[in-house]
Design a protein around this motif. Structure first.
Motif, PDB file in Angstrom:
ATOM      1  N   VAL A  72      -0.282  -7.110   4.265  1.00 17.95           N
ATOM      2  CA  VAL A  72      -0.104  -5.763   3.722  1.00 17.95           C
ATOM      3  C   VAL A  72       1.172  -5.133   4.267  1.00 17.95           C
ATOM      4  O   VAL A  72       1.385  -5.083   5.488  1.00 17.95           O
ATOM      5  CB  VAL A  72      -1.310  -4.860   4.055  1.00 17.95           C
ATOM      6  N   THR A  73       2.006  -4.657   3.360  1.00 16.85           N
ATOM      7  CA  THR A  73       3.158  -3.833   3.710  1.00 16.85           C
ATOM      8  C   THR A  73       2.851  -2.403   3.277  1.00 16.85           C
ATOM      9  O   THR A  73       2.405  -2.167   2.150  1.00 16.85           O
ATOM     10  CB  THR A  73       4.430  -4.330   3.000  1.00 16.85           C
ATOM     11  N   VAL A  74       3.062  -1.455   4.165  1.00 15.64           N
ATOM     12  CA  VAL A  74       2.771  -0.044   3.891  1.00 15.64           C
ATOM     13  C   VAL A  74       4.070   0.670   3.523  1.00 15.64           C
ATOM     14  O   VAL A  74       5.088   0.514   4.211  1.00 15.64           O
ATOM     15  CB  VAL A  74       2.123   0.632   5.112  1.00 15.64           C
ATOM     16  N   LEU A  75       4.025   1.430   2.457  1.00 16.73           N
ATOM     17  CA  LEU A  75       5.191   2.176   1.976  1.00 16.73           C
ATOM     18  C   LEU A  75       4.841   3.654   1.897  1.00 16.73           C
ATOM     19  O   LEU A  75       3.741   4.007   1.476  1.00 16.73           O
ATOM     20  CB  LEU A  75       5.603   1.640   0.606  1.00 16.73           C
ATOM     21  N   ALA A 125      -3.781  -2.010   5.477  1.00 21.32           N
ATOM     22  CA  ALA A 125      -3.211  -2.682   6.651  1.00 21.32           C
ATOM     23  C   ALA A 125      -4.192  -2.708   7.815  1.00 21.32           C
ATOM     24  O   ALA A 125      -4.058  -3.535   8.720  1.00 21.32           O
ATOM     25  CB  ALA A 125      -1.917  -1.997   7.067  1.00 21.32           C
ATOM     26  N   GLU A 126      -5.170  -1.808   7.811  1.00 19.68           N
ATOM     27  CA  GLU A 126      -6.212  -1.829   8.845  1.00 19.68           C
ATOM     28  C   GLU A 126      -7.261  -2.894   8.545  1.00 19.68           C
ATOM     29  O   GLU A 126      -8.051  -3.251   9.426  1.00 19.68           O
ATOM     30  CB  GLU A 126      -6.865  -0.455   8.942  1.00 19.68           C
ATOM     31  N   MET A 127      -7.282  -3.396   7.320  1.00 19.87           N
ATOM     32  CA  MET A 127      -8.252  -4.412   6.912  1.00 19.87           C
ATOM     33  C   MET A 127      -7.654  -5.815   6.926  1.00 19.87           C
ATOM     34  O   MET A 127      -8.352  -6.791   7.206  1.00 19.87           O
ATOM     35  CB  MET A 127      -8.753  -4.089   5.498  1.00 19.87           C
ATOM     36  N   SER A 163       0.847  -1.190   0.000  1.00 19.45           N
ATOM     37  CA  SER A 163       0.000   0.000   0.000  1.00 19.45           C
ATOM     38  C   SER A 163       0.885   1.243   0.000  1.00 19.45           C
ATOM     39  O   SER A 163       1.547   1.544   0.999  1.00 19.45           O
ATOM     40  CB  SER A 163      -0.903   0.001   1.237  1.00 19.45           C
ATOM     41  N   ASP A 164       0.913   1.940  -1.128  1.00 18.66           N
ATOM     42  CA  ASP A 164       1.679   3.182  -1.239  1.00 18.66           C
ATOM     43  C   ASP A 164       0.845   4.306  -0.620  1.00 18.66           C
ATOM     44  O   ASP A 164      -0.170   4.714  -1.177  1.00 18.66           O
ATOM     45  CB  ASP A 164       1.992   3.469  -2.706  1.00 18.66           C
TER      46      ASP A 164
END
Length: 415
Positions: A209-212, A202-204, A182-183
Motif C-alpha cells: 500500500v502506498t498512501v497519497l 497501510a495499517e492492514m 490509498s487516497d
C-alpha cells in the motif's frame, strides 16, 4: 441513446474542481508561503528535506512511521498519481464512483481503466467480490491488472468505509497481487471523529500500500498545490519510490517553493492549523447535514455525509419532474442545477458513474457566505445555520429541490 456533448466537455479540461474550501487562507499559511517567495533555489524532485520530514512527522502521528527515503512530494495529487501509475505499470482498477481526477491520469498513459461497483453502505472502495470478478475477467481478456486506487474518506460520496469492508477489499487486492494506492486526502475532515472509525489500508497491508494525500483537502488552499505519498518500507517500496521520482523529474513536477514552505508548516500541525481545521470541519459538517436534509425532503437520495465538504445526491426519484424540464442525463443535470443553484454541481458521469444516472456532487463551500467577512462569521458562529446569510443560502439551495418535488407530485397519477 447516449448523446454526444456538442461542446466537447470531456473529463479533463471541464472536469470539476475539488470541493471549495469556502474560507479565507489562514494568515500563518499565507505568511509561510510569502516568506519562501524570495528564494532563488527551487525544491528538488520529490521535495526537499524540510517538507519530507514534516510529512514523516504527520504520518508518524497517525500510526504510520515513515523515514525521509520512504516519502515523496509533488505539486498536487494529479501529478503524483500520474507518476505512481507510470511507475507501477499495468491496468488500473477504480471504484465507481471515484474522484474525477483519478481516471484521466491512467488514460493519459494509455492504460486501461476498469470501474468496480462499490458496496451499498459506502463509496471509496470496491465491493470485494466484484473486484475479484473484475480482475479475473480482465485477465481472461488479456489485460494486466496491476493497480487499485481507493479512498478511506471518499470524494465524491463523502462516506467512510467500515473497517471490515475495507479489510475485505484490501485482502482481495492482495490475493490478486494488486498494489493499492490509498487516497487519504480527506481523512482529517471526519465530521464525527469520535463516532467514525477510520483505518487505512497501510495499517492492514504494510507491503502493498502506498498512501497519497492532497493537502488541499484539509490544510492548504488550491492556489498552493502540494501532495505527499508514503511508500512501503520494503525493497519493492524503495524501487517504486525511485521510479516515481524518475517520472516526477522527467515531468519537471517539483513543488513550488512557496507551496512547499506552506505544506511543511501545515504538516507540522501547529495549534493554528489544528484549531482552524477543527472549526472548519465542524462548520462544513453542519452545513452538509442541512443540505442533505433539504435533498431528502425533496424526495431525492443522499447518504449522510461523513467527511469533506460535499455530498453526493441521487435525483433518480425525481426523474419525471426533471425530464419535464429537459433533464435526461447527468450532463443535463449538471447544467440545470449549476444554473439553478449558482454553484458548481458536477454530474455523476464526472466521477465514473453512468451518464444516465441522475447523480450529482454538491459542495458546501458556496453556502458559507459570499464575502470573506461572511465566511469568517460562519466559522466563528456557535450555530452557523442561524446566521442570516447561511440561512438564505440554504433556503435558495432547498427551493431548487422543493420545486422539483412539487412538480413530481403534480405528475403523479391520481389514486
Amino acid at each position: 441513446m447516449r448523446r454526444t456533448d456538442p461542446e466537447g466537455r470531456g473529463p479533463v479540461r471541464y472536469g470539476p474542481p475539488p470541493p471549495e474550501p469556502g474560507l479565507p487562507v489562514l494568515p500563518e499559511v499565507a505568511a509561510a508561503a510569502a516568506a519562501a517567495a524570495g528564494r532563488s533555489h527551487g525544491e528538488p524532485p520529490g521535495g526537499g528535506p524540510v517538507l519530507l520530514d514534516a510529512a514523516c512527522g504527520y504520518w508518524s502521528r497517525r500510526g504510520l512511521p515513515a523515514e525521509r527515503d520512504h516519502v515523496v512530494a509533488a505539486p498536487g495529487a494529479p501529478a503524483l498519481l500520474l507518476a505512481l501509475t507510470a511507475a507501477l505499470g499495468g491496468d488500473v482498477l477504480l471504484p465507481r464512483p471515484c474522484p474525477a481526477w483519478w481516471a484521466p491520469q491512467a488514460r493519459l498513459l494509455g492504460r486501461a481503466v476498469y470501474h468496480v461497483p462499490t458496496p451499498a453502505e459506502c463509496g471509496g472502495v470496491p465491493d470485494p467480490y466484484a473486484l475479484l470478478e473484475t480482475v479475473r475477467r480482465v485477465r481472461a481478456e488479456g489485460g494486466r491488472p496491476r493497480l487499485l486506487v481507493l479512498s478511506v474518506a471518499d470524494d465524491p460520496t463523502a462516506t467512510v468505509p467500515p473497517p471490515e469492508v475495507l479489510h475485505e477489499a484490501v485482502e482481495a487486492a492482495a490475493d490478486e497481487g494488486l498494489h493499492v494506492i490509498s487516497d487519504e486526502t480527506w481523512r482529517d475532515t471526519l465530521h464525527r471523529p469520535r463516532d467514525t472509525v477510520l483505518i487505512g489500508p497501510a495499517e492492514m497491508d504494510h507491503a502493498r500500500v502506498t498512501v497519497l494525500s492532497d493537502l488541499s483537502g484539509a490544510f492548504l488552499p488550491p492556489a498552493l498545490p502540494a501532495a505527499v505519498a508514503r511508500f512501503p518500507a520494503t525493497a519493492a517500496g524503495s524501487a517504486l519510490r525511485a521510479r516515481t521520482l524518475d517520472v516526477l523529474a522527467a515531468l519537471g513536477a517539483v513543488p513550488g517553493g512557496p507551496a512547499a514552505a506552506a505544506a511543511a508548516y501545515a504538516l507540522g500541525e501547529p495549534d493554528e492549523i489544528g484549531d482552524r481545521l477543527t472549526s472548519a470541519v465542524r462548520l462544513h459538517a453542519r452545513v452538509a447535514a442541512a443540505a442533505q436534509r433539504a435533498v431528502l425532503a425533496a424526495g431525492a437520495l443522499a447518504r449522510p455525509p461523513q467527511a469533506g465538504r460535499h455530498l453526493y445526491a441521487d435525483l433518480g426519484p425525481l426523474r419525471p419532474a426533471l425530464a419535464a424540464r429537459g433533464v435526461a442525463d447527468a450532463q443535463d443535470l449538471e447544467d440545470f442545477l449549476g444554473d439553478r443553484l449558482g454553484m458548481p454541481a458536477p454530474g455523476g458521469h464526472r466521477f465514473g458513474d453512468e451518464i444516465d444516472a441522475l447523480r450529482v456532487r454538491l459542495t458546501t463551500g458556496p453556502l458559507l457566505g459570499s464575502t470573506p467577512d461572511e465566511r469568517m462569521a460562519s466559522l466563528a458562529a456557535p450555530d452557523p445555520l442561524e446566521l442570516p446569510h447561511v440561512e438564505r443560502a440554504l433556503s435558495r439551495f432547498g427551493s431548487a429541490f422543493d420545486d422539483l418535488r412539487a412538480e413530481a407530485q403534480r405528475m403523479e397519477p391520481p389514486r
